[in-house]
Design an enzyme around this catalytic site. Sequence first.
Site, PDB file in Angstrom:
ATOM      1  N   GLU A 123       0.855  -1.184   0.000  1.00 10.66           N
ATOM      2  CA  GLU A 123       0.000   0.000   0.000  1.00 10.66           C
ATOM      3  C   GLU A 123       0.899   1.245   0.000  1.00 10.66           C
ATOM      4  O   GLU A 123       1.833   1.317   0.784  1.00 10.66           O
ATOM      5  CB  GLU A 123      -0.897   0.036   1.233  1.00 10.66           C
ATOM      6  CG  GLU A 123      -1.884   1.189   1.151  1.00 10.66           C
ATOM      7  CD  GLU A 123      -2.863   1.243   2.328  1.00 10.66           C
ATOM      8  OE1 GLU A 123      -2.743   0.448   3.269  1.00 10.66           O
ATOM      9  OE2 GLU A 123      -3.730   2.115   2.292  1.00 10.66           O
ATOM     10  N   GLY A 264       3.232   2.448  10.875  1.00 11.84           N
ATOM     11  CA  GLY A 264       2.942   1.631  12.052  1.00 11.84           C
ATOM     12  C   GLY A 264       2.779   0.167  11.700  1.00 11.84           C
ATOM     13  O   GLY A 264       3.455  -0.691  12.250  1.00 11.84           O
ATOM     14  N   ALA A 265       1.887  -0.106  10.762  1.00 12.05           N
ATOM     15  CA  ALA A 265       1.616  -1.488  10.408  1.00 12.05           C
ATOM     16  C   ALA A 265       0.782  -1.545   9.134  1.00 12.05           C
ATOM     17  O   ALA A 265       0.334  -0.506   8.643  1.00 12.05           O
ATOM     18  CB  ALA A 265       0.873  -2.195  11.532  1.00 12.05           C
ATOM     19  N   MET A 266       0.571  -2.770   8.627  1.00 12.19           N
ATOM     20  CA  MET A 266      -0.161  -2.910   7.371  1.00 12.19           C
ATOM     21  C   MET A 266      -1.092  -4.118   7.435  1.00 12.19           C
ATOM     22  O   MET A 266      -0.695  -5.201   7.835  1.00 12.19           O
ATOM     23  CB  MET A 266       0.863  -3.044   6.230  1.00 12.19           C
ATOM     24  CG  MET A 266       0.246  -3.202   4.866  1.00 12.19           C
ATOM     25  SD  MET A 266      -0.770  -1.747   4.425  1.00 12.19           S
ATOM     26  CE  MET A 266      -2.050  -2.526   3.449  1.00 12.19           C
ATOM     27  N   GLU A 267      -2.320  -3.880   6.986  1.00 17.06           N
ATOM     28  CA  GLU A 267      -3.401  -4.853   7.152  1.00 17.06           C
ATOM     29  C   GLU A 267      -3.499  -5.918   6.072  1.00 17.06           C
ATOM     30  O   GLU A 267      -4.588  -6.456   5.850  1.00 17.06           O
ATOM     31  CB  GLU A 267      -4.725  -4.091   7.214  1.00 17.06           C
ATOM     32  CG  GLU A 267      -5.180  -3.442   5.886  1.00 17.06           C
ATOM     33  CD  GLU A 267      -4.801  -1.971   5.721  1.00 17.06           C
ATOM     34  OE1 GLU A 267      -3.841  -1.524   6.374  1.00 17.06           O
ATOM     35  OE2 GLU A 267      -5.464  -1.268   4.925  1.00 17.06           O
ATOM     36  N   ASN A 268      -2.400  -6.290   5.384  1.00 13.25           N
ATOM     37  CA  ASN A 268      -2.463  -7.295   4.332  1.00 13.25           C
ATOM     38  C   ASN A 268      -3.351  -8.472   4.740  1.00 13.25           C
ATOM     39  O   ASN A 268      -3.272  -8.946   5.866  1.00 13.25           O
ATOM     40  CB  ASN A 268      -1.065  -7.855   4.057  1.00 13.25           C
ATOM     41  CG  ASN A 268      -0.016  -6.778   4.043  1.00 13.25           C
ATOM     42  OD1 ASN A 268      -0.080  -5.867   3.246  1.00 13.25           O
ATOM     43  ND2 ASN A 268       0.929  -6.844   4.972  1.00 13.25           N
ATOM     44  N   GLU A 301      -5.391  -2.816  12.677  1.00 17.14           N
ATOM     45  CA  GLU A 301      -5.128  -3.684  11.511  1.00 17.14           C
ATOM     46  C   GLU A 301      -6.139  -4.817  11.452  1.00 17.14           C
ATOM     47  O   GLU A 301      -6.598  -5.195  10.385  1.00 17.14           O
ATOM     48  CB  GLU A 301      -3.694  -4.227  11.533  1.00 17.14           C
ATOM     49  CG  GLU A 301      -2.585  -3.181  11.656  1.00 17.14           C
ATOM     50  CD  GLU A 301      -2.712  -1.988  10.713  1.00 17.14           C
ATOM     51  OE1 GLU A 301      -3.253  -2.151   9.602  1.00 17.14           O
ATOM     52  OE2 GLU A 301      -2.273  -0.877  11.099  1.00 17.14           O
ATOM     53  N   HIS A 304      -9.422  -3.607  10.059  1.00 18.17           N
ATOM     54  CA  HIS A 304      -9.353  -3.400   8.613  1.00 18.17           C
ATOM     55  C   HIS A 304      -9.863  -4.612   7.833  1.00 18.17           C
ATOM     56  O   HIS A 304     -10.260  -4.487   6.684  1.00 18.17           O
ATOM     57  CB  HIS A 304      -7.906  -3.146   8.170  1.00 18.17           C
ATOM     58  CG  HIS A 304      -7.534  -1.692   8.070  1.00 18.17           C
ATOM     59  ND1 HIS A 304      -8.341  -0.751   7.483  1.00 18.17           N
ATOM     60  CD2 HIS A 304      -6.399  -1.021   8.433  1.00 18.17           C
ATOM     61  CE1 HIS A 304      -7.735   0.437   7.514  1.00 18.17           C
ATOM     62  NE2 HIS A 304      -6.564   0.299   8.095  1.00 18.17           N
ATOM     63  N   GLU A 323      -9.653   4.330   6.320  1.00 17.17           N
ATOM     64  CA  GLU A 323      -8.787   4.750   7.416  1.00 17.17           C
ATOM     65  C   GLU A 323      -9.544   5.520   8.506  1.00 17.17           C
ATOM     66  O   GLU A 323      -9.385   5.241   9.685  1.00 17.17           O
ATOM     67  CB  GLU A 323      -7.595   5.560   6.900  1.00 17.17           C
ATOM     68  CG  GLU A 323      -6.627   4.749   6.028  1.00 17.17           C
ATOM     69  CD  GLU A 323      -6.086   3.491   6.696  1.00 17.17           C
ATOM     70  OE1 GLU A 323      -6.231   3.338   7.933  1.00 17.17           O
ATOM     71  OE2 GLU A 323      -5.526   2.638   5.970  1.00 17.17           O
TER      72      GLU A 323
HETATM   73  N1  ARG Z   1      -3.014   0.976   5.736  1.00 18.35           N
HETATM   74  C1  ARG Z   1      -1.981   1.090   6.724  1.00 18.35           C
HETATM   75  C2  ARG Z   1      -2.683   1.367   8.032  1.00 18.35           C
HETATM   76  O1  ARG Z   1      -3.267   2.368   8.247  1.00 18.35           O
HETATM   77  C3  ARG Z   1      -0.946   2.120   6.438  1.00 18.35           C
HETATM   78  C4  ARG Z   1      -0.268   2.011   5.112  1.00 18.35           C
HETATM   79  C5  ARG Z   1       0.742   3.055   4.902  1.00 18.35           C
HETATM   80  N2  ARG Z   1       1.199   3.127   3.537  1.00 18.35           N
HETATM   81  C6  ARG Z   1       1.899   4.148   3.032  1.00 18.35           C
HETATM   82  N3  ARG Z   1       2.242   4.125   1.801  1.00 18.35           N
HETATM   83  N4  ARG Z   1       2.264   5.162   3.697  1.00 18.35           N
HETATM   84  O2  ARG Z   1      -2.769   0.578   8.876  1.00 18.35           O
HETATM   85 ZN    ZN Z   2      -5.316   1.840   8.614  1.00 15.74          ZN
END
Ligand code: ARG
Ligand code: ZN
Length: 882
Positions: A123, A264-268, A301, A304, A323
Amino acid sequence: MSSPKNSTIKLIDYTKSDFEIESLELEFELDAKKTYVTSKAVYTKFSHQKKLVLNGEQQDLVSVEINGNKLDKSSFKLTSTTLEIFEVPECFTLTIKTIIYPSKNTSLLGLYMSSDILCTQCEAEGFRRITYFLDRPDVMTKYRTKLIAHKNKFPVLLSNGNKVDSGELGDGRHWTIWEDPFKKPSYLFALVAGDLSVVRDVYVTSINKKKIDIEIYCDKGNEGKCDHAMRSLKNSMKWDEEKFGLEYDLDMYMIVAVNSFNMGAMENKGLNIFNSAYVLARKDTATDDDFLGIESVIGHEYFHNWTGNRITCRDWFQLTLKEGLTVYRDQEFSSDMNSRSVQRIKDVLKLRSTQFVEDSGPTAHPIKPKSYIQIDNFYTTTIYEKGAEIIRMIEKIVGKEGFRKGMDKYFELYDGQAVTTDDFVHAMEIANGTDLTHFKRWYDQAGTPIVKINELYDETSKKYTLELEQTCEMKTYGESWRPCHLPVLFCLFDSQGNEIFPETLESLPNLDKTKKIWHLKENKEKATFLNLEHRPILSFNRQFSCPIIVKHDRPVSDHIFLMKNDTDEFNRFESSQILATDAIMQNVDLLKEQKELSLDPFYIESFGSILYDDSLGHSIKASCLDLPSMALLKQEMSNRSLPIDIHKLLMAREGSIKTLGQSHQEFLFKLYNEFKTDTFDLSSKSMGKRELKNICLSFLTSTENPEYIDLAYQQFINSNNMTDELASLSCLAKIKCDKTELALDSFYKKWKDEPLVIQKWFALKATQTHDPSLKFLIDLANNPAFDKKVPNFLRSLYTTFANQNDKLFHQENGHGYKIMIDRILEIDKYNPDVSARMFNAFRIFKKLEINLQNEMKIELERLKNEQNLSKNLFEIVSQITS
Ligand code: ARG
Ligand code: ZN
């Protein structure tokens, strides 16, 4: 500064994709230096379009095949960001082979190395650095991913979904195949390969009694620091079932903690990747704030999965759809896990000290922007935190139950789709029979509205008139501001502290008497309340129900009354802060007149009344005692239309702390001792006690009385947890004495091999003010424990310096600005996401008093003349300097 050409992306240019992708098979031959990627996708065409244009960058193309036939060079065109295939059939299988270079990827977007772990961040637009693809959130497909790698280097191979097969190749390599049954956009793709430890647990859902395997992966040796993350995850799963009826949908949920991560983190899907700071915690390594941060990010996460993954965004202009909503959900989760009022205070402080700053400066944008150059720059506190406030206002308008109905409708209508913020609002409207047309203005306008209050009480007629006026000077894309729908919670108190709601003269449709909400929609609205024996006391914007700035000239006695008697804890806190702010601002005025600092005795007394007030919870009391931060005071100054005089503000604030510490030392000392305990747990009560104890300590040490310095030093030596250890150390770091360096050195020796802890040390060092030559910053960057490839270190040192070391960053000779611009330029060469964010410290430019503004200008000009800025930095530099 040369401008990246044709690179502004506009919302009005959105068109649907001409192609759909039925399925995608990915194969990775993983290696740190050189990774081979094969992607095989089945495309279907919707339109008469002959051409297929795929996104792709920073990779070497090996071959392209359509239905098994290799294309020759004349049938496609390669640019630095696209692969254009001139003619494609209605339905076809496209196979693309590429090579990527993870160890050279310093931007941490796409496939990269974090220490010895291979991991991804896709992302918003990282997938195009992995293969050529329709890298946009509204193109969703099912993924099957085969990972091949050397078994000794990469024994663990993970991707989204469920593991369906694995085996050995016989040449020292092994493989696994992962299948994700849910369609997803490419930004949710993830893979991880490395030599990782795993902590396992099981969660059984309460709705369908489904057994879910939970796995948290981390570096070897950190297994003992995953308990809190695990507990938080299970609590999140349970909470989403109870509050929203949402159950997890895969058999497995995996979290991987990595050291190098931009955010911080990513919700894959099914495979969250986290900055290790939001996973790893043990009481001796993490503070209470760290524990709370982990709980909220783990929750975020996880939530999400429904608000983001099951229902995603049509395009990146809709980012707040997932978000803002998910931040709202994580805030609600934290409120239910801890104390609602404390959570609200913390969330509002964050909003005010970051989002309000953004919203009143050169990078202000609506929560749904209309254009951008670099989408990564739009992962902002406006999209996130203000976005959450917008959702919270909808909740206030339709009520908690109505909100739940709206959420149910949202899932019923849009599950599995990529949608817009309008779709979300539509679900809320039809589920509740409410018209939110006026409310939707919030999505399109930047700026924090100011609400001016005019009160008039007439003793003879016993009438009380309340007039509200909303304004906002911020223009959005050149357009002036239009009034928004503000659901303001308010109430009136009689002099005994009883809530009253008298009859009104007018019949006011915007006044909801049962819920005590004033739905302010116009520029100006007025209500006249009847039959009041005495002037009532207004408690306005309770719970901070609207993200606004309130201007209200009223007697100090009102604030004192509300601080003691308000039934809304948020407003008790608010009153304490207004009193403190006024007292500090009075000191700034004294300094301007070149007079001695002197704190209003009346304020000193009211501060005392907070100390003695037993009706306040520990944590709320601590928040009430804590003086407004510099970030808040700077804004206050500019809200009062004054140029920001950093140094006077700093002196006034520090002087006030010292005076309060001196005036109340006996009682501060008594409270400190009362809460000094050896037992440790993570309950809100216990955290509140530590917070209160440590705030008392900071007032005491501000007096620089050796007895209190020793008290801090003893706490530093004897504490059994990081909250107390760090709190005492930061008290010591603020003063200059032999114990300061002693404590900082011993902390360093103890923790130099624990990156997350030593980052706290770098942050403390960055706030020290005794070396105006700034050589200390260079020395710190050369410290062996510092790693510039890990964004957490860059933030600990430089972001902290620029945002929290007001004395040296804003020093009159401009050296603070210069060193930051030097670092930003250096970082921009390898990690533009981080450099652009760091540059936000310069947003204050035009609000500064003229001398500092001139110094800053020199550095900004220098930056502007720089060639080859990254797109990220270019965009923010042009906003700030235009
Ligand atoms: N979706 C993620 C979250 O809010 C954050 C992703 C950040 N990506 C970026 N390209 N800055 O948990
Ligand atoms: Zn998020």
